[in-house]
Design a protein around this motif. Structure first.
Motif, PDB file in Angstrom:
ATOM      1  N   PHE A   1      -8.610  27.563 -27.345  1.00  0.00           N
ATOM      2  CA  PHE A   1      -7.555  27.077 -26.458  1.00  0.00           C
ATOM      3  C   PHE A   1      -7.172  28.197 -25.491  1.00  0.00           C
ATOM      4  O   PHE A   1      -6.915  29.326 -25.911  1.00  0.00           O
ATOM      5  CB  PHE A   1      -6.344  26.658 -27.296  1.00  0.00           C
ATOM      6  N   ARG A   2      -7.135  27.887 -24.205  1.00  0.00           N
ATOM      7  CA  ARG A   2      -6.738  28.855 -23.193  1.00  0.00           C
ATOM      8  C   ARG A   2      -5.571  28.266 -22.402  1.00  0.00           C
ATOM      9  O   ARG A   2      -5.616  27.101 -22.001  1.00  0.00           O
ATOM     10  CB  ARG A   2      -7.892  29.176 -22.238  1.00  0.00           C
ATOM     11  N   ALA A   3      -4.549  29.070 -22.180  1.00  0.00           N
ATOM     12  CA  ALA A   3      -3.355  28.556 -21.505  1.00  0.00           C
ATOM     13  C   ALA A   3      -2.722  29.634 -20.643  1.00  0.00           C
ATOM     14  O   ALA A   3      -2.897  30.845 -20.883  1.00  0.00           O
ATOM     15  CB  ALA A   3      -2.351  28.044 -22.531  1.00  0.00           C
ATOM     16  N   ALA A   4      -1.972  29.191 -19.657  1.00  0.00           N
ATOM     17  CA  ALA A   4      -1.256  30.086 -18.754  1.00  0.00           C
ATOM     18  C   ALA A   4      -0.343  31.020 -19.533  1.00  0.00           C
ATOM     19  O   ALA A   4       0.252  30.627 -20.544  1.00  0.00           O
ATOM     20  CB  ALA A   4      -0.431  29.261 -17.761  1.00  0.00           C
ATOM     21  N   GLY A   5      -0.213  32.247 -19.046  1.00  0.00           N
ATOM     22  CA  GLY A   5       0.623  33.223 -19.731  1.00  0.00           C
ATOM     23  C   GLY A   5       2.060  32.775 -19.885  1.00  0.00           C
ATOM     24  O   GLY A   5       2.720  33.111 -20.882  1.00  0.00           O
ATOM     25  N   SER A   6       2.558  31.993 -18.934  1.00  0.00           N
ATOM     26  CA  SER A   6       3.945  31.532 -19.004  1.00  0.00           C
ATOM     27  C   SER A   6       4.175  30.556 -20.149  1.00  0.00           C
ATOM     28  O   SER A   6       5.311  30.272 -20.518  1.00  0.00           O
ATOM     29  CB  SER A   6       4.350  30.868 -17.677  1.00  0.00           C
ATOM     30  N   LEU A   7       3.085  30.061 -20.740  1.00  0.00           N
ATOM     31  CA  LEU A   7       3.194  29.106 -21.845  1.00  0.00           C
ATOM     32  C   LEU A   7       3.146  29.779 -23.214  1.00  0.00           C
ATOM     33  O   LEU A   7       3.296  29.102 -24.241  1.00  0.00           O
ATOM     34  CB  LEU A   7       2.054  28.085 -21.765  1.00  0.00           C
TER      35      LEU A   7
ATOM     36  N   ILE B   1      -7.379  27.679 -34.743  1.00  0.00           N
ATOM     37  CA  ILE B   1      -7.225  27.678 -33.284  1.00  0.00           C
ATOM     38  C   ILE B   1      -7.161  29.111 -32.781  1.00  0.00           C
ATOM     39  O   ILE B   1      -6.310  29.892 -33.216  1.00  0.00           O
ATOM     40  CB  ILE B   1      -5.955  26.916 -32.862  1.00  0.00           C
ATOM     41  N   ASN B   2      -8.055  29.451 -31.886  1.00  0.00           N
ATOM     42  CA  ASN B   2      -8.017  30.749 -31.218  1.00  0.00           C
ATOM     43  C   ASN B   2      -7.378  30.538 -29.848  1.00  0.00           C
ATOM     44  O   ASN B   2      -8.025  30.033 -28.927  1.00  0.00           O
ATOM     45  CB  ASN B   2      -9.426  31.332 -31.061  1.00  0.00           C
ATOM     46  N   ALA B   3      -6.120  30.884 -29.735  1.00  0.00           N
ATOM     47  CA  ALA B   3      -5.384  30.689 -28.479  1.00  0.00           C
ATOM     48  C   ALA B   3      -5.285  32.006 -27.725  1.00  0.00           C
ATOM     49  O   ALA B   3      -4.910  33.030 -28.300  1.00  0.00           O
ATOM     50  CB  ALA B   3      -3.993  30.138 -28.769  1.00  0.00           C
ATOM     51  N   GLN B   4      -5.630  31.978 -26.465  1.00  0.00           N
ATOM     52  CA  GLN B   4      -5.507  33.139 -25.600  1.00  0.00           C
ATOM     53  C   GLN B   4      -4.720  32.729 -24.362  1.00  0.00           C
ATOM     54  O   GLN B   4      -4.928  31.637 -23.819  1.00  0.00           O
ATOM     55  CB  GLN B   4      -6.872  33.692 -25.209  1.00  0.00           C
ATOM     56  N   PHE B   5      -3.836  33.619 -23.903  1.00  0.00           N
ATOM     57  CA  PHE B   5      -2.959  33.332 -22.772  1.00  0.00           C
ATOM     58  C   PHE B   5      -3.177  34.376 -21.679  1.00  0.00           C
ATOM     59  O   PHE B   5      -3.205  35.578 -21.952  1.00  0.00           O
ATOM     60  CB  PHE B   5      -1.502  33.332 -23.239  1.00  0.00           C
ATOM     61  N   ALA B   6      -3.326  33.894 -20.448  1.00  0.00           N
ATOM     62  CA  ALA B   6      -3.598  34.784 -19.320  1.00  0.00           C
ATOM     63  C   ALA B   6      -3.310  34.011 -18.032  1.00  0.00           C
ATOM     64  O   ALA B   6      -3.061  32.802 -18.072  1.00  0.00           O
ATOM     65  CB  ALA B   6      -5.048  35.264 -19.354  1.00  0.00           C
ATOM     66  N   PRO B   7      -3.332  34.678 -16.871  1.00  0.00           N
ATOM     67  CA  PRO B   7      -3.159  33.962 -15.611  1.00  0.00           C
ATOM     68  C   PRO B   7      -4.166  32.821 -15.472  1.00  0.00           C
ATOM     69  O   PRO B   7      -5.358  32.991 -15.773  1.00  0.00           O
ATOM     70  CB  PRO B   7      -3.389  35.044 -14.553  1.00  0.00           C
ATOM     71  N   SER B   8      -3.689  31.683 -15.034  1.00  0.00           N
ATOM     72  CA  SER B   8      -4.523  30.473 -15.009  1.00  0.00           C
ATOM     73  C   SER B   8      -5.790  30.629 -14.186  1.00  0.00           C
ATOM     74  O   SER B   8      -6.856  30.125 -14.565  1.00  0.00           O
ATOM     75  CB  SER B   8      -3.708  29.293 -14.470  1.00  0.00           C
ATOM     76  N   GLY B   9      -5.687  31.306 -13.048  1.00  0.00           N
ATOM     77  CA  GLY B   9      -6.859  31.483 -12.194  1.00  0.00           C
ATOM     78  C   GLY B   9      -7.929  32.333 -12.854  1.00  0.00           C
ATOM     79  O   GLY B   9      -9.133  32.074 -12.702  1.00  0.00           O
ATOM     80  N   LEU B  10      -7.514  33.350 -13.576  1.00  0.00           N
ATOM     81  CA  LEU B  10      -8.481  34.188 -14.283  1.00  0.00           C
ATOM     82  C   LEU B  10      -9.129  33.408 -15.422  1.00  0.00           C
ATOM     83  O   LEU B  10     -10.328  33.572 -15.692  1.00  0.00           O
ATOM     84  CB  LEU B  10      -7.802  35.442 -14.818  1.00  0.00           C
TER      85      LEU B  10
END
Length: 262
Positions: free
Chosen positions: A23-29, A48-57
């Motif tokens: 799962f990849r999601a925006a940092g603000s989430l 679940i391996n969740a990673q958060f970072a800027p959406s464009g990246l």
């Protein structure tokens, strides 16, 4: 939840595999989604391996072949781009946000004089990085709105904005720190435009910071989009449905997001 949302979201192929759900999601989430994931895992036995970072990246990483099952973006553009390239299914709007301004205690600013303060050459104005991070794109939209209020404001704001977060080469905060609380705590900017939800988290870390509501003539809203990436993990659709459910939406609302729960 409307039936067309379910049909649309599931319109790309699934793959039954045993690996953990990516799962990849925006940092603000990050804070809200971490709770969403925790609640979901109490109901469904899935890693679940969740990673958060800027959406464009994150979108760039998916385009370059990173295995991702479910992608939650802070705008609709990035997931729609993946959909248009046949890399992901249709995009569903699942939450909203708004821009606020974070200000140092020493800055005399409120909603009424926010534009004048941003234009003040003595004020260091921070933003996220456009294109890499939707928060930066939304800040640039705010600058565009400012042009209709004061001629020349858009160019002036664009030229002075310090793109301090959200880019590939942006300085990273210490582990566990809110990026905006850290930037402001380190006195890298006098004023910073970010999501209101981020501003609340930053203020919890740095209580001296002030949160300024953006006046209606400058206000910019953010729309968050969710999509299943092609060949997604068989449980990814379940997590997506949970995010869209009343329980998932209630968690997002608790952290200040606008939700679409019915």
């Amino acid at each position: 939840m409307k039936s067309w949302m379910i049909v649309g979201l599931l319109a790309c192929p699934a793959m039954a595999h045993a690996a953990e759900l990516e799962f990849r999601a925006a940092g603000s989430l990050k804070t809200a989604m971490s709770e969403v994931i925790g609640q979901y895992q109490q109901q469904v036995n899935v890693d679940i391996n969740a990673q958060f970072a800027p959406s464009g990246l994150l979108r760039k990483r998916i385009e370059q072949g990173e295995q991702v099952d479910l992608y939650a973006s802070a705008n609709m553009k990035h997931p729609n781009t993946l959909h248009a390239a046949n890399q992901a299914g249709p995009v569903v709007e699942f939450a909203g946000n708004n821009l606020c301004a974070l200000a140092q205690q020493s800055v005399e600013v409120d909603s009424n004089n926010l534009l004048a303060v941003m234009l003040n050459q003595k004020i260091r104005l921070g933003t996220s990085t456009p294109k890499a991070d939707p928060a930066g794109d939304y800040a640039w939209q705010l600058f565009n709105r400012a042009e209709s209020v004061q001629q020349g404001a858009e160019a002036a704001l664009q030229s002075k904005a310090l793109q301090l977060t959200g880019g590939e080469n942006s300085a990273k905060p210490p582990k566990g720190r809110n990026p905006y609380g850290w930037v402001m705590g380190e006195q890298q900017a006098d004023l910073f435009l970010t999501y209101c939800t981020n501003a609340v988290l930053a203020q919890k870390e740095v209580p001296s910071l002030k949160i300024i509501k953006v006046p209606s003539e400058l206000a910019v809203g953010a729309t968050y989009g969710l999509t299943l990436v092609n060949d997604y993990h068989k449980e990814a659709a379940g997590l997506a449905m949970f995010i869209l459910s009343s329980q998932g939406q209630a968690i997002l609302a608790k952290y200040g997001f606008e939700t679409r729960a019915e």
